[in-house]
Design an enzyme around this catalytic site. Structure first.
Site, PDB file in Angstrom:
ATOM      1  CE  LYS A  75      -2.092  -0.817   3.955  1.00 27.23           C
ATOM      2  NZ  LYS A  75      -1.571  -2.101   4.401  1.00 27.23           N
ATOM      3  NE  ARG A  82      -4.075  -1.293  10.204  1.00 29.35           N
ATOM      4  CZ  ARG A  82      -2.983  -0.706   9.719  1.00 29.35           C
ATOM      5  NH1 ARG A  82      -3.037   0.490   9.205  1.00 29.35           N
ATOM      6  NH2 ARG A  82      -1.851  -1.346   9.723  1.00 29.35           N
ATOM      7  NE  ARG A  90       7.298  -2.584   6.044  1.00 26.53           N
ATOM      8  CZ  ARG A  90       5.989  -2.390   6.154  1.00 26.53           C
ATOM      9  NH1 ARG A  90       5.259  -2.132   5.085  1.00 26.53           N
ATOM     10  NH2 ARG A  90       5.404  -2.499   7.309  1.00 26.53           N
ATOM     11  NE  ARG A 119       6.571  -0.393  10.602  1.00 24.86           N
ATOM     12  CZ  ARG A 119       5.406  -0.369   9.961  1.00 24.86           C
ATOM     13  NH1 ARG A 119       5.326   0.196   8.754  1.00 24.86           N
ATOM     14  NH2 ARG A 119       4.333  -0.901  10.473  1.00 24.86           N
ATOM     15  NE  ARG A 173       2.236  -4.901  11.356  1.00 21.27           N
ATOM     16  CZ  ARG A 173       3.251  -4.667  10.519  1.00 21.27           C
ATOM     17  NH1 ARG A 173       4.403  -5.290  10.674  1.00 21.27           N
ATOM     18  NH2 ARG A 173       3.112  -3.814   9.540  1.00 21.27           N
TER      19      ARG A 173
HETATM   20  P1  AMP Z   1       1.103   0.518   9.435  1.00 20.73           P
HETATM   21  O1  AMP Z   1       2.286   1.381   9.250  1.00 20.73           O
HETATM   22  O2  AMP Z   1      -0.085   0.961   8.622  1.00 20.73           O
HETATM   23  O3  AMP Z   1       1.420  -0.951   9.270  1.00 20.73           O
HETATM   24  O4  AMP Z   1       0.643   0.700  10.973  1.00 20.73           O
HETATM   25  C1  AMP Z   1       1.501   0.371  12.039  1.00 20.73           C
HETATM   26  C2  AMP Z   1       0.719   0.220  13.317  1.00 20.73           C
HETATM   27  O5  AMP Z   1       0.071   1.464  13.632  1.00 20.73           O
HETATM   28  C3  AMP Z   1      -0.410  -0.794  13.286  1.00 20.73           C
HETATM   29  O6  AMP Z   1       0.038  -2.121  13.540  1.00 20.73           O
HETATM   30  C4  AMP Z   1      -1.304  -0.281  14.416  1.00 20.73           C
HETATM   31  O7  AMP Z   1      -0.756  -0.572  15.685  1.00 20.73           O
HETATM   32  C5  AMP Z   1      -1.208   1.222  14.212  1.00 20.73           C
HETATM   33  N1  AMP Z   1      -2.250   1.714  13.258  1.00 20.73           N
HETATM   34  C6  AMP Z   1      -2.040   2.300  12.047  1.00 20.73           C
HETATM   35  N2  AMP Z   1      -3.205   2.627  11.476  1.00 20.73           N
HETATM   36  C7  AMP Z   1      -4.184   2.233  12.333  1.00 20.73           C
HETATM   37  C8  AMP Z   1      -5.597   2.271  12.304  1.00 20.73           C
HETATM   38  N3  AMP Z   1      -6.275   2.780  11.256  1.00 20.73           N
HETATM   39  N4  AMP Z   1      -6.273   1.758  13.375  1.00 20.73           N
HETATM   40  C9  AMP Z   1      -5.627   1.257  14.441  1.00 20.73           C
HETATM   41  N5  AMP Z   1      -4.291   1.160  14.541  1.00 20.73           N
HETATM   42  C10 AMP Z   1      -3.566   1.654  13.489  1.00 20.73           C
END
Ligand code: AMP
Length: 212
Positions: A13, A88, A127, A160, A171
Site C-alpha cells: 500500500k 482498519r 522491509r 521496524r 498483525r
Molecule cells: P502501518 O504502518 O499501517 O502498518 O501501521 C503500524 C501500526 O500502527 C499498526 O500495527 C497499528 O498498531 C497502528 N495503526 C495504524 N493505522 C491504524 C488504524 N487505522 N487503526 C488502528 N491502529 C492503526
C-alpha cells in the site's frame, strides 16, 4: 481524487500510495506514519499508541478517529487524498462516513491489493524503512541504491519493531479479524476495486489504473 487503500500489512500500500500521490498531486495520509512520528517525538498520542503498535495490535478506534478528523480538514488536502492504513475496522469506516458527510466529500474508490499470506511475511521481514521520510524498501526486490541509506533523503534505514516475525503474525491475524470485513463493507457500497498485488511494482501500478 480521494482514495482509500485497504490491504494486508506488506501488501504494498505504502509504495503504491506514494506513486499515486506523486502522479496525481494528492496527499498521502498514512495513519501508521503519523503514529510513528508521534512516538518518535514523544507526544501524548504517541505514548498512548506505542504499546499497541509494538505488539502489532490496533490502536483503539477513538484515538485514530480523532487523529484523522484533525487531518481531514487541512487545506493542503483540497486537491484530494489517499488514506493509507485507515480505516482498519468497521467502526472506523462508519466514523469516516460521518466525517465525510460533515465535510461534504465523497471517496472515489476503495482499493485492495491482493497478496497471498506467505508472500506478505517474506515482504515484511525484508522491509526496511527510512527513519526520516518513512519510504520503504525491500532488501532484495526494491533495494536502496546504497545499502542502509534512503535514496530520497539519505536517512538511515531501519527494521521496524513490528516487522519481526511475531508481531507480523499477530498483525496478519488482526487484519483477518478486524480489517477483512471492510472488504464487504466497501463492496456493498459499490466502491471496491481489487488489484492483484503480485509482481513488479510498476506492473501493479499500471493495473490500478487499468479499467477491467
Ligand atoms: P502501518 O504502518 O499501517 O502498518 O501501521 C503500524 C501500526 O500502527 C499498526 O500495527 C497499528 O498498531 C497502528 N495503526 C495504524 N493505522 C491504524 C488504524 N487505522 N487503526 C488502528 N491502529 C492503526
Amino acid at each position: 481524487m480521494r482514495l482509500i487503500f485497504l490491504g494486508a500489512p506488506g501488501a504494498g500500500k505504502g509504495t503504491q500510495a506514494e506513486m499515486i500521490c506523486r502522479d496525481f498531486s494528492i496527499v498521502q495520509l498514512s495513519t501508521g506514519d503519523t503514529l510513528r512520528a508521534n512516538v518518535r517525538v514523544h507526544t501524548e498520542l504517541g505514548a498512548k499508541a506505542k504499546k499497541y503498535m509494538d505488539e502489532g495490535s490496533l490502536v483503539p478506534d477513538q484515538i485514530i478517529i480523532d487523529m484523522i478528523a484533525g487531518e481531514l480538514t487541512k487545506p493542503e488536502l483540497a486537491n484530494g487524498y489517499l488514506l493509507d492504513g485507515f480505516p482498519r475496522t468497521v467502526p472506523q469506516a462508519e466514523a469516516l462516513d460521518t466525517l465525510l458527510i460533515d465535510l461534504n466529500q465523497k471517496i472515489d474508490a476503495a482499493l485492495v491489493l491482493d497478496v497471498p499470506e506467505e508472500e506478505l511475511v517474506g515482504r515484511l521481514t525484508a522491509r526496511r524503512t527510512c527513519r526520516t521520510c518513512s519510504k520503504s524498501y525491500h532488501i532484495i526486490y526494491n533495494p536502496p541504491k546504497v545499502a542502509g541509506i534512503c535514496d530520497l533523503d539519505g536517512g538511515e534505514l531501519y527494521q521496524r519493531d513490528d516487522d519481526k516475525e511475531e508481531p507480523i503474525r499477530h498483525r496478519l491475524q488482526v487484519f483477518h479479524s478486524k480489517t477483512m470485513p471492510l472488504i464487504e463493507y466497501y463492496h456493498s457500497k459499490g466502491m471496491l476495486r481489487t488489484i492483484d498485488g503480485m509482481g513488479k511494482i510498476e506492473d501493479i501500478y499500471k493495473r490500478i489504473f487499468t479499467k477491467k
